[in-house]
Design an enzyme around this catalytic site. Sequence first.
Site, PDB file in Angstrom:
ATOM      1  N   ASP A 103       0.850  -1.198   0.000  1.00  0.00           N
ATOM      2  CA  ASP A 103       0.000   0.000   0.000  1.00  0.00           C
ATOM      3  C   ASP A 103       0.883   1.245   0.000  1.00  0.00           C
ATOM      4  OD1 ASP A 103      -2.145  -1.693   0.239  1.00  0.00           O
ATOM      5  OD2 ASP A 103      -2.340  -1.423   2.413  1.00  0.00           O
TER       6      ASP A 103
HETATM    7  N1  URA Z   1      -1.291  -5.940   3.863  1.00  0.00           N
HETATM    8  C1  URA Z   1      -1.760  -4.660   3.901  1.00  0.00           C
HETATM    9  O1  URA Z   1      -2.781  -4.393   4.513  1.00  0.00           O
HETATM   10  N2  URA Z   1      -1.060  -3.718   3.248  1.00  0.00           N
HETATM   11  C2  URA Z   1       0.077  -3.959   2.595  1.00  0.00           C
HETATM   12  O2  URA Z   1       0.682  -3.035   2.041  1.00  0.00           O
HETATM   13  C3  URA Z   1       0.559  -5.275   2.555  1.00  0.00           C
HETATM   14  C4  URA Z   1      -0.144  -6.248   3.199  1.00  0.00           C
END
Ligand code: URA
Length: 229
Positions: A103
């Site tokens: 993310d």
């Molecule tokens: N899980 C999440 O919630 N975000 C990420 O970036 C990776 C795994």
Amino acid sequence: MRLDKMLANSGVGSRKDIKNMVKSGIVTVNGQIVKKSDIHINENTDKVCVNGAPVEYCEFVYLMLNKPAGYVSATEDFKYPTVIDLVPEQYRHYDLFPVGRLDIDTEGLLILTNDGAYAHNVLSPKKHVYKTYYAELDVPATEDDVNAFANGITIEGGYTCKEAELTLLDGETPSALVRICEGKFHQVKLMFKAVGKTVTYLKRIKFGEFELPDDLPLGEFTEIYIKRE
Ligand code: URA
């Protein structure tokens, strides 16, 4: 493969630099000076030298990035900078892309490569590549959460995750390590949400066989070596 492509892929210089190098007579193929950069060579068997130094052909490259927050895991984005914007000059001629995604606000280990087969392989759900995340939370996780993660958490949308390992950590800030073998969108955040906790900070520290080195600063890369199957 064309000589200029082979030299560019090996990081010798830009196409224009290479044309000039060849014209100036410093490039040899199997000991013979060549004067044209568009000739075809066999990149695996022909011996190419620049100024007498052999050029190692390298088709695929694998970089580990310590991704900072604020960058999207994509090759292009109309709104935010991408992880490709962080790639050092010497790797710019490779068509690199991120292997999976973190993310925008997640930090940590992200592999970039130009090897589509490798990416396809490690992202395949069938391969069960393990990823470990360090998560900070609004409130401490509990032993009940450890059991719930082990039994398979059902996240928003109704998907039941495969068993995951939750390790509670001591410290002033509530935190934990989570080890999962899948990569659903926002998975870790949604798993904690399902047990009533909010992730306030997330960092990936392991991906398959690779571990984020403690001394790799945010936004920096290190080259890694992967044996192709
Ligand atoms: N899980 C999440 O919630 N975000 C990420 O970036 C990776 C795994």
